[in-house]
Enzyme design. Sequence first.
Site, PDB file in Angstrom:
ATOM      1  N   GLN A  31       5.119 -22.897  -4.569  1.00  0.00           N
ATOM      2  CA  GLN A  31       3.927 -23.006  -4.347  1.00  0.00           C
ATOM      3  C   GLN A  31       4.664 -23.234  -2.402  1.00  0.00           C
ATOM      4  OE1 GLN A  31       4.297 -27.460  -4.890  1.00  0.00           O
ATOM      5  NE2 GLN A  31       6.386 -27.373  -4.959  1.00  0.00           N
ATOM      6  N   ASP A 137      11.280 -29.180 -15.145  1.00  0.00           N
ATOM      7  CA  ASP A 137       9.708 -29.624 -15.641  1.00  0.00           C
ATOM      8  C   ASP A 137       9.893 -30.945 -15.860  1.00  0.00           C
ATOM      9  OD1 ASP A 137       7.525 -28.133 -16.299  1.00  0.00           O
ATOM     10  OD2 ASP A 137       7.708 -30.027 -15.788  1.00  0.00           O
ATOM     11  N   GLY A 138       9.207 -31.799 -15.018  1.00  0.00           N
ATOM     12  CA  GLY A 138       8.887 -33.812 -15.840  1.00  0.00           C
ATOM     13  C   GLY A 138       8.719 -33.333 -16.452  1.00  0.00           C
ATOM     14  N   ASP A 155       5.290 -39.533  -9.156  1.00  0.00           N
ATOM     15  CA  ASP A 155       4.674 -39.323  -8.524  1.00  0.00           C
ATOM     16  C   ASP A 155       5.072 -38.308  -7.561  1.00  0.00           C
ATOM     17  OD1 ASP A 155       6.670 -39.277  -4.980  1.00  0.00           O
ATOM     18  OD2 ASP A 155       4.731 -38.898  -5.119  1.00  0.00           O
ATOM     19  N   SER A 156       2.989 -37.382  -8.364  1.00  0.00           N
ATOM     20  CA  SER A 156       3.051 -35.909  -8.459  1.00  0.00           C
ATOM     21  C   SER A 156       2.306 -35.208  -7.596  1.00  0.00           C
ATOM     22  CB  SER A 156       2.544 -35.790  -9.629  1.00  0.00           C
ATOM     23  OG  SER A 156       0.792 -36.247  -9.972  1.00  0.00           O
TER      24      SER A 156
HETATM   25  N1  SAM Z   1       4.488 -38.526  -1.574  1.00  0.00           N
HETATM   26  C1  SAM Z   1       4.320 -37.462  -1.374  1.00  0.00           C
HETATM   27  C2  SAM Z   1       2.107 -38.058  -2.201  1.00  0.00           C
HETATM   28  O1  SAM Z   1       1.626 -39.071  -1.579  1.00  0.00           O
HETATM   29  O2  SAM Z   1       1.519 -37.333  -2.831  1.00  0.00           O
HETATM   30  C3  SAM Z   1       4.380 -36.276  -2.264  1.00  0.00           C
HETATM   31  C4  SAM Z   1       4.546 -35.916  -4.235  1.00  0.00           C
HETATM   32  S1  SAM Z   1       6.166 -34.853  -4.133  1.00  0.00           S
HETATM   33  C5  SAM Z   1       5.734 -34.062  -2.606  1.00  0.00           C
HETATM   34  C6  SAM Z   1       5.215 -33.957  -4.464  1.00  0.00           C
HETATM   35  C7  SAM Z   1       5.306 -33.536  -6.918  1.00  0.00           C
HETATM   36  O3  SAM Z   1       5.481 -33.168  -7.271  1.00  0.00           O
HETATM   37  C8  SAM Z   1       6.066 -32.181  -5.433  1.00  0.00           C
HETATM   38  O4  SAM Z   1       7.408 -32.222  -4.208  1.00  0.00           O
HETATM   39  C9  SAM Z   1       6.483 -31.183  -6.529  1.00  0.00           C
HETATM   40  O5  SAM Z   1       6.844 -30.084  -6.624  1.00  0.00           O
HETATM   41  C10 SAM Z   1       6.505 -32.217  -7.835  1.00  0.00           C
HETATM   42  N2  SAM Z   1       6.064 -31.227  -8.962  1.00  0.00           N
HETATM   43  C11 SAM Z   1       5.101 -31.269  -9.391  1.00  0.00           C
HETATM   44  N3  SAM Z   1       4.475 -31.306 -10.764  1.00  0.00           N
HETATM   45  C12 SAM Z   1       5.568 -31.390 -11.143  1.00  0.00           C
HETATM   46  C13 SAM Z   1       6.672 -31.882 -12.602  1.00  0.00           C
HETATM   47  N4  SAM Z   1       5.914 -31.213 -13.496  1.00  0.00           N
HETATM   48  N5  SAM Z   1       7.659 -31.292 -12.682  1.00  0.00           N
HETATM   49  C14 SAM Z   1       8.346 -32.346 -11.579  1.00  0.00           C
HETATM   50  N6  SAM Z   1       8.079 -32.530 -10.373  1.00  0.00           N
HETATM   51  C15 SAM Z   1       6.491 -31.857 -10.406  1.00  0.00           C
END
Ligand code: SAM
Length: 277
Positions: A31, A137-138, A155-156
């Site tokens: 991203q 990857d979660g 928290d995605s």
């Molecule tokens: N806390 C903030 C909110 O209020 O939404 C943002 C959350 S945090 C920045 C969201 C994170 O989810 C991102 O860093 C993104 O890279 C991560 N993410 C998205 N898909 C994912 C996956 N399949 N596995 C692990 N992390 C993931």
Amino acid sequence: MNLWFTENQTDNLRLSFRIKKLLAYRESKFQKLAVYDTFEYGKLFTLDDFVMLTEKDEFVYHEMISHVALNCHPNPENILVIGGGDGGTIREIEKHDRVKNITLVEIDEEVVKISKEFLPFVACGFEDKRVKVYIEDGIEYIKNHKNEFDIIFIDSTDPVAFAEGLFHTEFYQFVFEALKEDGIMVAQTEYPFLKGDFIKQVFSSLKEVFPIVSPYLASIPTYPTGLWSFAFASKKYHFIKNANFEYIKPFEKELKYYSPEIHKACFSLPPFIKKLV
Ligand code: SAM
């Protein structure tokens, strides 16, 4: 000259922030990442031009995603956070001394790096010795962990691309299996005003997997429509009957949004949301 960052929330809805300066811009293999300094909300962190958090209101989201479930579990020793690469959620989890181990699984290492460089008010979460960070990857990680965690936080980013699978029934089944027999899952589940169909589908999926499921709400001004939802999904503990506010006594004065009154109120749903779930 006035400089502005505009988030295109839908094809027909935008939110603009007047900015002082672009502090950082990077592109990872997942991203685009950017940090701005804004006039109204302090630092602003975006992923693919969507607002992730601002310095001024991130406390709402991070207090609400974390303390609700932590106050409903009698012994939350082992915690998993999927996503959350900015550190805000783990910063709040760490306030609970009962927590012994925090595993954070973030797919994009650049998020952790940019947060540590420009967002110290959330990246401070990475300093705690209880935290172990996995850049993975979660969706894959969860498949290899059974009966291990007391609480799992999702928290995605929004349900698109590599985050989309985090909102599927199959993923919730793996979360259920990764939780201990009295575990709780919490997930951010988007905004009811414009994502009603999505929320309806998510909660129907969750109810196929968990016996106790409820949305709860918080007002987050910099998120689309200003009203945000979370999912509380639990194997055993109830979100009101099992809430124990003694757990936050040691740090209650530090909190700026979450409180025992907010905990009780956030599960009182307006009729238009009740109809969805
Ligand atoms: N806390 C903030 C909110 O209020 O939404 C943002 C959350 S945090 C920045 C969201 C994170 O989810 C991102 O860093 C993104 O890279 C991560 N993410 C998205 N898909 C994912 C996956 N399949 N596995 C692990 N992390 C993931």
